[in-house]
Design a protein around this motif. Structure first.
Motif, PDB file in Angstrom:
ATOM      1  N   TYR A  61       0.804  -1.219   0.000  1.00  0.00           N
ATOM      2  CA  TYR A  61       0.000   0.000   0.000  1.00  0.00           C
ATOM      3  C   TYR A  61       0.839   1.272   0.000  1.00  0.00           C
ATOM      4  N   HIS A  62       2.158   1.154   0.099  1.00  0.00           N
ATOM      5  CA  HIS A  62       3.043   2.317   0.096  1.00  0.00           C
ATOM      6  C   HIS A  62       2.960   3.023  -1.258  1.00  0.00           C
ATOM      7  N   GLY A  63       2.611   4.305  -1.240  1.00  0.00           N
ATOM      8  CA  GLY A  63       2.496   5.086  -2.478  1.00  0.00           C
ATOM      9  C   GLY A  63       1.135   5.022  -3.130  1.00  0.00           C
ATOM     10  N   ARG A  64       0.170   4.354  -2.504  1.00  0.00           N
ATOM     11  CA  ARG A  64      -1.172   4.231  -3.090  1.00  0.00           C
ATOM     12  C   ARG A  64      -2.082   5.344  -2.582  1.00  0.00           C
ATOM     13  N   THR A  65      -3.097   5.643  -3.357  1.00  0.00           N
ATOM     14  CA  THR A  65      -4.065   6.674  -2.996  1.00  0.00           C
ATOM     15  C   THR A  65      -5.399   6.026  -2.679  1.00  0.00           C
ATOM     16  N   GLY A  66      -6.030   6.519  -1.621  1.00  0.00           N
ATOM     17  CA  GLY A  66      -7.333   5.991  -1.222  1.00  0.00           C
ATOM     18  C   GLY A  66      -8.218   7.100  -0.683  1.00  0.00           C
ATOM     19  N   ILE A  67      -9.421   6.723  -0.258  1.00  0.00           N
ATOM     20  CA  ILE A  67     -10.402   7.678   0.261  1.00  0.00           C
ATOM     21  C   ILE A  67     -10.642   7.368   1.741  1.00  0.00           C
ATOM     22  N   VAL A  68     -10.682   8.413   2.564  1.00  0.00           N
ATOM     23  CA  VAL A  68     -10.896   8.244   4.001  1.00  0.00           C
ATOM     24  C   VAL A  68     -12.348   7.848   4.230  1.00  0.00           C
ATOM     25  N   PHE A  69     -12.562   6.727   4.952  1.00  0.00           N
ATOM     26  CA  PHE A  69     -13.919   6.323   5.290  1.00  0.00           C
ATOM     27  C   PHE A  69     -14.169   6.381   6.788  1.00  0.00           C
ATOM     28  N   ASN A  70     -13.104   6.571   7.588  1.00  0.00           N
ATOM     29  CA  ASN A  70     -13.260   6.603   9.038  1.00  0.00           C
ATOM     30  C   ASN A  70     -12.128   7.415   9.634  1.00  0.00           C
ATOM     31  N   VAL A  71     -12.441   8.226  10.646  1.00  0.00           N
ATOM     32  CA  VAL A  71     -11.424   9.018  11.325  1.00  0.00           C
ATOM     33  C   VAL A  71     -11.411   8.640  12.797  1.00  0.00           C
ATOM     34  N   ASN A  72     -10.267   8.198  13.287  1.00  0.00           N
ATOM     35  CA  ASN A  72     -10.091   7.855  14.700  1.00  0.00           C
ATOM     36  C   ASN A  72      -9.133   8.851  15.337  1.00  0.00           C
ATOM     37  N   ARG A  73      -8.825   8.630  16.605  1.00  0.00           N
ATOM     38  CA  ARG A  73      -7.949   9.545  17.340  1.00  0.00           C
ATOM     39  C   ARG A  73      -6.551   9.563  16.744  1.00  0.00           C
ATOM     40  N   ASN A  74      -5.978   8.383  16.478  1.00  0.00           N
ATOM     41  CA  ASN A  74      -4.607   8.285  15.993  1.00  0.00           C
ATOM     42  C   ASN A  74      -4.503   7.766  14.563  1.00  0.00           C
ATOM     43  N   ALA A  75      -5.601   7.302  14.000  1.00  0.00           N
ATOM     44  CA  ALA A  75      -5.528   6.626  12.704  1.00  0.00           C
ATOM     45  C   ALA A  75      -6.678   7.035  11.795  1.00  0.00           C
ATOM     46  N   LEU A  76      -6.501   6.704  10.536  1.00  0.00           N
ATOM     47  CA  LEU A  76      -7.531   6.938   9.521  1.00  0.00           C
ATOM     48  C   LEU A  76      -7.898   5.615   8.873  1.00  0.00           C
ATOM     49  N   GLY A  77      -9.168   5.437   8.596  1.00  0.00           N
ATOM     50  CA  GLY A  77      -9.600   4.298   7.794  1.00  0.00           C
ATOM     51  C   GLY A  77      -9.541   4.705   6.338  1.00  0.00           C
ATOM     52  N   VAL A  78      -8.774   3.985   5.534  1.00  0.00           N
ATOM     53  CA  VAL A  78      -8.595   4.323   4.119  1.00  0.00           C
ATOM     54  C   VAL A  78      -9.122   3.173   3.274  1.00  0.00           C
ATOM     55  N   GLU A  79      -9.906   3.520   2.263  1.00  0.00           N
ATOM     56  CA  GLU A  79     -10.477   2.516   1.361  1.00  0.00           C
ATOM     57  C   GLU A  79      -9.887   2.709  -0.017  1.00  0.00           C
ATOM     58  N   MET A  80      -9.504   1.594  -0.649  1.00  0.00           N
ATOM     59  CA  MET A  80      -8.923   1.671  -1.993  1.00  0.00           C
ATOM     60  C   MET A  80      -9.216   0.376  -2.742  1.00  0.00           C
ATOM     61  N   THR A  81      -8.892   0.374  -4.027  1.00  0.00           N
ATOM     62  CA  THR A  81      -9.080  -0.844  -4.816  1.00  0.00           C
ATOM     63  C   THR A  81      -7.733  -1.526  -5.000  1.00  0.00           C
ATOM     64  N   LYS A  82      -7.772  -2.842  -4.985  1.00  0.00           N
ATOM     65  CA  LYS A  82      -6.571  -3.645  -5.208  1.00  0.00           C
ATOM     66  C   LYS A  82      -6.915  -4.663  -6.285  1.00  0.00           C
ATOM     67  N   ILE A  83      -6.062  -4.746  -7.294  1.00  0.00           N
ATOM     68  CA  ILE A  83      -6.299  -5.707  -8.368  1.00  0.00           C
ATOM     69  C   ILE A  83      -5.668  -7.031  -7.976  1.00  0.00           C
ATOM     70  N   VAL A  84      -6.500  -8.060  -7.884  1.00  0.00           N
ATOM     71  CA  VAL A  84      -6.037  -9.402  -7.555  1.00  0.00           C
ATOM     72  C   VAL A  84      -6.510 -10.319  -8.662  1.00  0.00           C
ATOM     73  N   GLY A  85      -5.565 -10.812  -9.442  1.00  0.00           N
ATOM     74  CA  GLY A  85      -5.930 -11.663 -10.580  1.00  0.00           C
ATOM     75  C   GLY A  85      -6.702 -10.843 -11.596  1.00  0.00           C
ATOM     76  N   ASN A  86      -7.963 -11.248 -11.847  1.00  0.00           N
ATOM     77  CA  ASN A  86      -8.758 -10.543 -12.862  1.00  0.00           C
ATOM     78  C   ASN A  86      -9.893  -9.742 -12.232  1.00  0.00           C
ATOM     79  N   ARG A  87      -9.786  -9.451 -10.929  1.00  0.00           N
ATOM     80  CA  ARG A  87     -10.867  -8.713 -10.277  1.00  0.00           C
ATOM     81  C   ARG A  87     -10.324  -7.572  -9.414  1.00  0.00           C
ATOM     82  N   GLN A  88     -11.198  -6.615  -9.130  1.00  0.00           N
ATOM     83  CA  GLN A  88     -10.847  -5.486  -8.270  1.00  0.00           C
ATOM     84  C   GLN A  88     -11.526  -5.670  -6.927  1.00  0.00           C
ATOM     85  N   LEU A  89     -10.742  -5.628  -5.864  1.00  0.00           N
ATOM     86  CA  LEU A  89     -11.288  -5.767  -4.518  1.00  0.00           C
ATOM     87  C   LEU A  89     -11.266  -4.406  -3.829  1.00  0.00           C
TER      88      LEU A  89
END
Length: 165
Positions: A61-89
């Motif tokens: 995930y280093h260097g990837r761009t995502g969208i924040v879906f959750n904000v915590n005190r010390n961390a952020l929830g980040v959502e992104m797509t990952k290509i695995v085989g022939n599908r996007q997760l």
């Protein structure tokens, strides 16, 4: 009997160059890194900071761009797509704030939206209707090329000559 080779499969394997910090940026991050406000829906770049081991994302995930879906005190929830085989997760991961930066990928779009809003307001004041859609560049205008008869040179192939006995 051959030697058995142990291949490292640790969490940080193969990250010697990826996680190395640039010249004169070594050490702990400054305060400004912690004072950035993140909101849900923001675009963020995940850039792992190796000086802080807590909340370090996996090297993929280093260097990837995502969208924040959750904000915590010390961390952020980040959502992104990952290509695995022939599908996007859709992958969701929580990353500490030290390993996240605001992304500039959306700046041009937001600038365009602001510009269009200004144009629409101006047109409304003048009582006109305006089209803000971007139009692709059309074909180039026609040109005619003229040449004098002296400039025209006709090329013809050389005659075939048999050069064997």
């Amino acid at each position: 009997m051959g030697k058995t080779r142990v291949i490292s499969k640790g969490y940080r394997h193969g990250t010697r160059d990826k996680y190395s910090k640039k010249y004169r940026t070594k050490g702990r991050p400054g305060l400004a890194r912690y004072l950035v406000n993140f909101k849900r829906g923001d675009y963020v770049d995940i850039v792992a900071d190796p000086s802080i081991q807590k909340g370090l994302p996996y090297s993929f995930y280093h260097g990837r761009t995502g969208i924040v879906f959750n904000v915590n005190r010390n961390a952020l929830g980040v959502e992104m797509t990952k290509i695995v085989g022939n599908r996007q997760l859709r992958k969701r991961l929580h990353v500490r704030i030290e390993h996240v930066r605001k992304s500039r990928c959306n700046e041009a779009f937001l600038h365009l939206v602001k510009e269009n809003d200004m144009k629409k307001q101006q047109a409304k004041k003048e009582g006109k209707s305006i089209v803000c859609k971007r139009v692709p560049e059309g074909p180039k205008p026609m040109k005619t090329v003229t040449a004098s008869p002296e400039d025209v040179e006709v090329l013809a192939p050389l005659p075939f000559v048999e050069n064997y006995f």
